[in-house]
Design a protein around this motif. Structure first.
Motif, PDB file in Angstrom:
ATOM      1  N   CYS A  28      22.691 -69.050  77.852  1.00  0.00           N
ATOM      2  CA  CYS A  28      22.161 -67.913  78.216  1.00  0.00           C
ATOM      3  C   CYS A  28      21.176 -67.769  78.902  1.00  0.00           C
ATOM      4  O   CYS A  28      20.016 -68.284  78.499  1.00  0.00           O
ATOM      5  CB  CYS A  28      21.957 -66.941  77.012  1.00  0.00           C
ATOM      6  SG  CYS A  28      21.558 -65.257  77.456  1.00  0.00           S
ATOM      7  N   TYR A  75      26.839 -66.701  80.104  1.00  0.00           N
ATOM      8  CA  TYR A  75      26.606 -65.689  80.723  1.00  0.00           C
ATOM      9  C   TYR A  75      25.287 -65.422  81.058  1.00  0.00           C
ATOM     10  O   TYR A  75      24.383 -66.321  80.702  1.00  0.00           O
ATOM     11  CB  TYR A  75      27.237 -64.573  79.516  1.00  0.00           C
ATOM     12  CG  TYR A  75      26.368 -64.286  78.517  1.00  0.00           C
ATOM     13  CD1 TYR A  75      24.976 -63.330  78.487  1.00  0.00           C
ATOM     14  CD2 TYR A  75      26.276 -65.056  77.358  1.00  0.00           C
ATOM     15  CE1 TYR A  75      24.403 -62.950  77.519  1.00  0.00           C
ATOM     16  CE2 TYR A  75      25.619 -64.441  76.448  1.00  0.00           C
ATOM     17  CZ  TYR A  75      24.571 -63.742  76.348  1.00  0.00           C
ATOM     18  OH  TYR A  75      23.717 -63.356  75.295  1.00  0.00           O
ATOM     19  N   ASN A  77      22.079 -62.652  81.032  1.00  0.00           N
ATOM     20  CA  ASN A  77      21.667 -61.216  80.659  1.00  0.00           C
ATOM     21  C   ASN A  77      20.744 -60.793  81.840  1.00  0.00           C
ATOM     22  O   ASN A  77      19.617 -61.176  81.890  1.00  0.00           O
ATOM     23  CB  ASN A  77      20.946 -61.628  79.355  1.00  0.00           C
ATOM     24  CG  ASN A  77      20.413 -60.166  78.744  1.00  0.00           C
ATOM     25  OD1 ASN A  77      20.857 -59.242  79.286  1.00  0.00           O
ATOM     26  ND2 ASN A  77      19.614 -60.446  77.833  1.00  0.00           N
ATOM     27  N   LYS A 104      25.849 -59.376  80.989  1.00  0.00           N
ATOM     28  CA  LYS A 104      25.163 -58.394  79.917  1.00  0.00           C
ATOM     29  C   LYS A 104      24.105 -57.816  80.455  1.00  0.00           C
ATOM     30  O   LYS A 104      23.218 -58.633  81.007  1.00  0.00           O
ATOM     31  CB  LYS A 104      25.143 -59.028  78.730  1.00  0.00           C
ATOM     32  CG  LYS A 104      24.237 -57.881  77.717  1.00  0.00           C
ATOM     33  CD  LYS A 104      24.155 -58.757  76.205  1.00  0.00           C
ATOM     34  CE  LYS A 104      23.112 -59.609  76.247  1.00  0.00           C
ATOM     35  NZ  LYS A 104      23.051 -60.091  74.598  1.00  0.00           N
ATOM     36  N   SER A 106      21.004 -54.995  80.485  1.00  0.00           N
ATOM     37  CA  SER A 106      20.214 -53.802  79.723  1.00  0.00           C
ATOM     38  C   SER A 106      19.533 -52.870  80.462  1.00  0.00           C
ATOM     39  O   SER A 106      18.955 -53.248  81.751  1.00  0.00           O
ATOM     40  CB  SER A 106      18.956 -54.664  79.010  1.00  0.00           C
ATOM     41  OG  SER A 106      19.586 -55.803  78.309  1.00  0.00           O
ATOM     42  N   ASP A 127      29.380 -56.649  79.964  1.00  0.00           N
ATOM     43  CA  ASP A 127      28.665 -55.999  78.498  1.00  0.00           C
ATOM     44  C   ASP A 127      27.429 -55.280  79.075  1.00  0.00           C
ATOM     45  O   ASP A 127      26.549 -55.692  79.798  1.00  0.00           O
ATOM     46  CB  ASP A 127      28.507 -57.223  77.570  1.00  0.00           C
ATOM     47  CG  ASP A 127      28.214 -56.560  76.225  1.00  0.00           C
ATOM     48  OD1 ASP A 127      28.640 -55.415  76.003  1.00  0.00           O
ATOM     49  OD2 ASP A 127      27.705 -57.390  75.419  1.00  0.00           O
ATOM     50  N   GLN A 129      24.079 -52.905  77.453  1.00  0.00           N
ATOM     51  CA  GLN A 129      23.143 -52.777  76.439  1.00  0.00           C
ATOM     52  C   GLN A 129      22.158 -51.732  76.517  1.00  0.00           C
ATOM     53  O   GLN A 129      21.293 -51.830  77.593  1.00  0.00           O
ATOM     54  CB  GLN A 129      22.409 -54.192  76.030  1.00  0.00           C
ATOM     55  CG  GLN A 129      21.450 -54.360  74.899  1.00  0.00           C
ATOM     56  CD  GLN A 129      21.084 -55.712  74.962  1.00  0.00           C
ATOM     57  OE1 GLN A 129      21.721 -56.685  74.237  1.00  0.00           O
ATOM     58  NE2 GLN A 129      19.872 -56.197  75.256  1.00  0.00           N
ATOM     59  N   PHE A 167      29.904 -52.516  73.685  1.00  0.00           N
ATOM     60  CA  PHE A 167      28.701 -52.271  74.221  1.00  0.00           C
ATOM     61  C   PHE A 167      27.869 -52.305  72.879  1.00  0.00           C
ATOM     62  O   PHE A 167      27.985 -52.145  71.972  1.00  0.00           O
ATOM     63  CB  PHE A 167      28.556 -51.076  74.994  1.00  0.00           C
ATOM     64  CG  PHE A 167      29.041 -49.748  74.465  1.00  0.00           C
ATOM     65  CD1 PHE A 167      28.157 -48.993  73.872  1.00  0.00           C
ATOM     66  CD2 PHE A 167      30.365 -49.337  74.297  1.00  0.00           C
ATOM     67  CE1 PHE A 167      28.500 -47.620  73.177  1.00  0.00           C
ATOM     68  CE2 PHE A 167      30.640 -48.260  73.678  1.00  0.00           C
ATOM     69  CZ  PHE A 167      29.936 -47.258  73.070  1.00  0.00           C
ATOM     70  N   LYS A 168      26.437 -52.558  73.341  1.00  0.00           N
ATOM     71  CA  LYS A 168      25.386 -52.840  72.519  1.00  0.00           C
ATOM     72  C   LYS A 168      24.431 -51.640  72.669  1.00  0.00           C
ATOM     73  O   LYS A 168      23.993 -51.134  73.373  1.00  0.00           O
ATOM     74  CB  LYS A 168      24.649 -53.988  72.506  1.00  0.00           C
ATOM     75  CG  LYS A 168      25.526 -55.143  73.163  1.00  0.00           C
ATOM     76  CD  LYS A 168      26.300 -55.655  71.746  1.00  0.00           C
ATOM     77  CE  LYS A 168      27.395 -56.895  71.712  1.00  0.00           C
ATOM     78  NZ  LYS A 168      28.263 -57.061  72.891  1.00  0.00           N
TER      79      LYS A 168
END
Length: 404
Positions: A28, A75, A77, A104, A106, A127, A129, A167-168
């Motif tokens: 990651c 992936y 982030n 992903k 944020s 994804d 977050q 989703f987070k």
């Protein structure tokens, strides 16, 4: 992604032992697209606010995405700053998907409109977050800024309405929200989201509020017990492996993956060993010089981190195999040696070292991108004070108070 290690693996050993030697690509990778942010969160580990004029342009960012694809990175982030304020963010997101790079990202949620949510829900390999640091507006907005709780709730509702899956909700654990863990889980469940908890680190602006926001000793145990009971349904990103010294290890690798399985690329292309240690001491190189692949595989800093570690003073502790000495970033920014105990060591092994530190010699951030003027949504902390005091015993309010 291939799992080739960069050094001969041990003949017999756990998977974690092989990961300590480093993989041919990070599992990651964190990529801070910009330091620009529409907020000024008190605990921002990258001291974000203003855009760096030297940040990677669109073509450089696309070239980096292609390199990620060649390296088969699992992936990426994406964060910031607030990545969605970058004008080409959505273009880069689409480009990553086309090039088979899972993303992903944020976000504080302000720009996750119903239309954007529908687009995200229809896109593979993405994804989302949403950051939320209080289960109530009072607790959240004191850290993140006025109106940020409502913005996060609206973004979550938009994602749910659009049919977004998995989703987070991302929570930085603080002194003021540990008692809200059940409420956070209930919020996540109500939106069909997954809860992710992360550790507060004393880096960036987080160093300035560490004394006031850091969970108290009894809250560390409270957090551990809660994670033991709920950990299979809650993500932690291996943030809390220092708590494993309490007993059973928490779900995950339970080790510091800095330079071994994780790293960070910042907005100007600098590569750091750890997403929580944006400091010159942990800078491995720049992708503009020789490319990310070369930095990852050949940077002297990464080779150092992947070499066998002695464990230092912690090697004599019965809990060393569980907590692995704790967090490198937390130790560094509190002035502790990297081969010493974590400042939050649940055995109290850091107490003497913390008490003997020279406050004036503590490392500060290498850079600060904080807003220089008034910020609309500026946070006002619940109990943030200007005076810092060092604890004298484990019975004091916090074993890490006054470290920075």
């Amino acid at each position: 992604m291939t799992a080739t290690v960069l050094a001969p693996p041990p003949r017999v050993g756990r998977l974690v032992d092989q990961f300590e030697l480093g993989l041919d690509a990070p599992i990651c990778l964190t990529w801070e697209l910009t330091y620009a942010c529409n907020l000024a969160c008190l605990h921002c580990l990258s001291s974000s606010g203003r855009r760096d004029p030297d940040e990677l342009d669109t073509e450089e960012a696309k070239a980096l995405i292609r390199e990620f694809e060649r390296m088969q990175i699992f992936y990426v982030n994406i964060g910031g700053g607030e990545p969605t304020v970058r004008p080409d963010f959505w273009e880069l997101l689409d480009y990553a998907v086309v090039h088979h790079v899972g993303v992903k990202f944020s976000t504080n949620g302000f720009r996750i409109t119903r239309e954007r949510a529908e687009k995200l829900a229809a896109t593979d390999y993405i994804d989302v977050q949403i950051s939320l640091d209080g289960a109530t507006a009072e607790v959240n907005d004191a850290v993140r800024g006025q109106g940020t709780y409502d913005a996060a709730m609206k973004a979550l509702a938009n994602l749910q309405a659009a049919g977004m899956q998995d989703f987070k909700i991302s929570v930085v654990c603080t002194r003021h929200n540990i008692d809200q863990l059940d409420e956070f889980k209930a919020i996540a469940d109500s939106f069909g989201a997954q809860l992710r908890l992360t550790r507060l680190r004393p880096s960036g602006r987080g160093a300035d509020v560490w004394d006031d926001l850091h969970p108290l000793p009894h809250q560390q145990r409270q957090l551990y017990d809660w994670l033991v009971a709920n950990g299979e349904k809650v993500l932690t990103g291996d943030s809390f492996f220092h708590l494993a010294a309490y007993g059973d290890p928490l779900p995950g690798l339970n080790l510091c993956g800095a330079g071994r399985v994780v790293c960070l690329v910042d907005p100007v292309g600098d590569v750091y060993a750890c997403p929580f240690a944006i400091h010159d001491r942990f800078k491995a190189g720049n992708i503009r010089d020789l490319g990310f692949d070369h930095v990852w595989k050949h940077a002297p800093l990464f080779e150092e981190l992947r070499s066998p570690q002695t464990g230092g003073a912690c090697a004599k502790c019965s809990a060393y195999d569980s907590c692995r000495g704790g967090c490198m970033a937390a130790k560094f920014f509190t002035g502790l040696p990297l081969d010493g105990p974590d400042p939050e060591c649940v055995k109290g092994n850091a107490e003497e070292a913390l008490a003997s530190l020279d406050r004036g010699a503590l490392p500060g951030s290498s850079q600060d991108h904080s807003h220089t003027g008034t910020v609309r949504n500026a946070p006002v902390g619940l109990t943030l004070g200007a005076t810092r005091t060092r604890p004298t015993s484990a019975c004091d309010e916090s074993p890490v108070a006054g470290m920075v």
